[in-house]
Design a protein around this motif. Sequence first.
Motif, PDB file in Angstrom:
ATOM      1  N   GLY A  46      82.616  58.097 146.864  1.00 15.87           N
ATOM      2  CA  GLY A  46      83.808  58.762 146.370  1.00 15.87           C
ATOM      3  C   GLY A  46      83.592  60.235 146.082  1.00 15.87           C
ATOM      4  N   VAL A  47      84.687  60.946 145.838  1.00 22.35           N
ATOM      5  CA  VAL A  47      84.631  62.369 145.529  1.00 22.35           C
ATOM      6  C   VAL A  47      83.999  62.553 144.156  1.00 22.35           C
ATOM      7  N   HIS A  48      83.000  63.434 144.068  1.00 24.30           N
ATOM      8  CA  HIS A  48      82.284  63.596 142.807  1.00 24.30           C
ATOM      9  C   HIS A  48      81.942  65.066 142.555  1.00 24.30           C
ATOM     10  N   PHE A  49      81.424  65.303 141.368  1.00 26.04           N
ATOM     11  CA  PHE A  49      81.023  66.639 140.923  1.00 26.04           C
ATOM     12  C   PHE A  49      79.506  66.715 141.009  1.00 26.04           C
ATOM     13  N   THR A  50      78.993  67.673 141.800  1.00 21.77           N
ATOM     14  CA  THR A  50      77.556  67.739 142.068  1.00 21.77           C
ATOM     15  C   THR A  50      77.004  69.107 141.703  1.00 21.77           C
ATOM     16  N   PRO A  51      76.197  69.193 140.633  1.00 26.68           N
ATOM     17  CA  PRO A  51      75.528  70.465 140.332  1.00 26.68           C
ATOM     18  C   PRO A  51      74.410  70.730 141.323  1.00 26.68           C
ATOM     19  N   ARG A  52      74.152  71.987 141.599  1.00 26.49           N
ATOM     20  CA  ARG A  52      73.120  72.383 142.559  1.00 26.49           C
ATOM     21  C   ARG A  52      72.006  73.140 141.846  1.00 26.49           C
ATOM     22  N   MET A  53      70.863  73.236 142.499  1.00 26.65           N
ATOM     23  CA  MET A  53      69.729  73.926 141.905  1.00 26.65           C
ATOM     24  C   MET A  53      70.013  75.414 141.695  1.00 26.65           C
ATOM     25  N   LEU A  58      82.274  70.103 144.775  1.00 24.86           N
ATOM     26  CA  LEU A  58      83.299  69.100 144.505  1.00 24.86           C
ATOM     27  C   LEU A  58      83.647  68.398 145.807  1.00 24.86           C
ATOM     28  N   GLY A  59      83.365  67.117 145.885  1.00 25.45           N
ATOM     29  CA  GLY A  59      83.652  66.379 147.113  1.00 25.45           C
ATOM     30  C   GLY A  59      82.674  65.231 147.263  1.00 25.45           C
ATOM     31  N   PRO A  60      82.475  64.731 148.479  1.00 24.20           N
ATOM     32  CA  PRO A  60      83.049  65.192 149.747  1.00 24.20           C
ATOM     33  C   PRO A  60      84.185  64.295 150.224  1.00 24.20           C
ATOM     34  N   ASN A  61      84.900  64.787 151.235  1.00 24.28           N
ATOM     35  CA  ASN A  61      85.699  63.889 152.050  1.00 24.28           C
ATOM     36  C   ASN A  61      84.867  63.565 153.286  1.00 24.28           C
ATOM     37  N   ALA A  62      85.477  63.013 154.303  1.00 23.47           N
ATOM     38  CA  ALA A  62      84.711  62.662 155.499  1.00 23.47           C
ATOM     39  C   ALA A  62      85.531  62.974 156.739  1.00 23.47           C
ATOM     40  N   VAL A  63      84.932  63.757 157.660  1.00 20.70           N
ATOM     41  CA  VAL A  63      85.612  64.070 158.911  1.00 20.70           C
ATOM     42  C   VAL A  63      84.673  63.797 160.072  1.00 20.70           C
ATOM     43  N   LEU A  64      85.223  63.288 161.126  1.00 21.64           N
ATOM     44  CA  LEU A  64      84.442  63.024 162.324  1.00 21.64           C
ATOM     45  C   LEU A  64      83.964  64.342 162.922  1.00 21.64           C
ATOM     46  N   ALA A  65      82.696  64.418 163.249  1.00 18.14           N
ATOM     47  CA  ALA A  65      82.137  65.600 163.902  1.00 18.14           C
ATOM     48  C   ALA A  65      81.967  65.316 165.385  1.00 18.14           C
ATOM     49  N   PHE A  66      82.146  66.335 166.196  1.00 22.12           N
ATOM     50  CA  PHE A  66      82.085  66.161 167.648  1.00 22.12           C
ATOM     51  C   PHE A  66      80.770  66.676 168.223  1.00 22.12           C
ATOM     52  N   LYS A  67      79.778  66.747 167.345  1.00 26.71           N
ATOM     53  CA  LYS A  67      78.435  67.092 167.766  1.00 26.71           C
ATOM     54  C   LYS A  67      77.478  66.565 166.708  1.00 26.71           C
ATOM     55  N   ARG A  68      76.353  66.005 167.150  1.00 25.12           N
ATOM     56  CA  ARG A  68      75.442  65.389 166.182  1.00 25.12           C
ATOM     57  C   ARG A  68      74.874  66.397 165.201  1.00 25.12           C
ATOM     58  N   GLU A  69      74.611  67.570 165.654  1.00 29.48           N
ATOM     59  CA  GLU A  69      74.148  68.618 164.763  1.00 29.48           C
ATOM     60  C   GLU A  69      75.231  69.677 164.623  1.00 29.48           C
ATOM     61  N   GLY A  70      76.462  69.210 164.498  1.00 29.94           N
ATOM     62  CA  GLY A  70      77.614  70.099 164.398  1.00 29.94           C
ATOM     63  C   GLY A  70      78.027  70.287 162.960  1.00 29.94           C
ATOM     64  N   TYR A  71      77.758  71.454 162.414  1.00 34.08           N
ATOM     65  CA  TYR A  71      78.048  71.722 161.017  1.00 34.08           C
ATOM     66  C   TYR A  71      79.359  72.460 160.811  1.00 34.08           C
ATOM     67  N   ARG A  72      79.948  72.947 161.889  1.00 32.72           N
ATOM     68  CA  ARG A  72      81.200  73.691 161.803  1.00 32.72           C
ATOM     69  C   ARG A  72      82.311  72.911 162.484  1.00 32.72           C
ATOM     70  N   PRO A  73      83.572  73.153 162.105  1.00 28.22           N
ATOM     71  CA  PRO A  73      84.681  72.358 162.622  1.00 28.22           C
ATOM     72  C   PRO A  73      84.791  72.342 164.138  1.00 28.22           C
ATOM     73  N   PHE A  74      84.394  73.437 164.814  1.00 25.21           N
ATOM     74  CA  PHE A  74      84.604  73.512 166.251  1.00 25.21           C
ATOM     75  C   PHE A  74      83.323  73.296 167.058  1.00 25.21           C
ATOM     76  N   ASP A  75      82.241  72.882 166.413  1.00 26.85           N
ATOM     77  CA  ASP A  75      81.039  72.516 167.159  1.00 26.85           C
ATOM     78  C   ASP A  75      81.342  71.301 168.028  1.00 26.85           C
TER      79      ASP A  75
END
Length: 441
Positions: free
Chosen positions: A312-319, A325-342
């Motif tokens: 679920g969506v949660h609050f995550t502090p970082r180092m 705040l998140g995450p949601n989940a979206v299908l990626a069209f590349k295995r190492e695709g970190y950007r929406p249009f990869d």
Amino acid sequence: MVPALRYLVGACGRARGSFAGGSPGACGFASGRPRRLCGGSRSASSSSFDIVIVGGGIVGLASARALILRHPSLSIGVLEKEKDLAVHQTGHNSGVIHSGIYYKPESLKAKLCVQGAALLYEYCQQKGISYKQCGKLIVAVEQEEIPRLQALYEKGLQNGVQGLRLIQQEDIKKKEPYCRGLMAIDCPHTGIVDYRQVALSFAQDFQEAGGSVLTNFEVKDIEMAKESPSRSIDGMQYPIVIKNTKGEEIRCQYVVTCAGLYSDRISELSGCTPDPRIVPFRGDYLLLKPEKCYLVKGNIYPVPDSRFPFLGVHFTPRMDGSIWLGPNAVLAFKREGYRPFDFSATDVMDIIINSGLIKLASQNFSYGVTEMYKACFLGATVKYLQKFIPEITISDILRQVAVRGPSWLWQQPMKVSDNNIYCFLWRCFALLLTGSTCSFK
């Protein structure tokens, strides 16, 4: 047949003459040559090892470190396709040190998570690696969530998670002054760390013990040598030939593959089953404005829905002090695709033809619609977050997205324009197709 160390993580198996794509998509040096970082083999030549580990992420490096510390007389090498170590899954994650509360009692996952958290804290202390044991609250905000929360608490106790407490509203306020909830599990042993820093420390341990790391080595083929090169004794001792995309080769006796996103392909091409198939998903995170980070002290999670493989969506502090705040989940069209249009045509065809994606989407359609709605409309996500921290408003959110990339990959925050209609449509299409965060046959 390629000998396999099957008790270690990875897709190890018997070669069928070639082992294509062991770690595709390399980023090389200008010289185009494999680079040995440091260390060296014990009894083998510079191109021969007793054991070769394919993959320079945290799993491969941890395996290499464990092997050489237990068997210091062996020559062991790690092959990594990128120019640096730990740049994909290891370098793209939330950094949470989970305590083991979520897993089925007596399962290997539960045992390893509980033991692993304790060992990780100990290792970080020994090596001087920064971490924060900031704890976690799993918060029930609705009455119907309380039975699930209590069941989760009992599961955590069975798993041996230390320090668990069921707390009421007044104690929630003491732990997280701005968080509201009816009841919560206080999990004090949850923490955060930079896992890439941990992985690089593993690599240093491995190299100092005599191990070798070769970067810029993209594995293309693994096969059994048909005969010894020039009838040398060395060739008979190291019968497995690992070739890279430039035609260079490494010889060894055993192969351990820890290839992350390419584990299924390597497993299949080495003669083993490719199941479960990997289908890439990104997790999009919002970023809380720096001046509002006081609203969150530790990890705040919702009560998970057992019907879905997602916390679920949660609050995550970082180092670095930021709050995701998140995450949601979206299908990626590349295995190492970190950007929406990869995009990778090979990866997309693999998703369509070989995975259980259609079945997954049909079983989780309503969940997918909800995810699509939250992904496309910032107000909907903020409204959900306000169930836990009512003080958060849309103006407190930076319109940025931290991307947890394909199958547990992550990326640092990247800016997304509110008016980017193409990004909007891309998300709609991906979420409408999927509707969940995992995909297995």
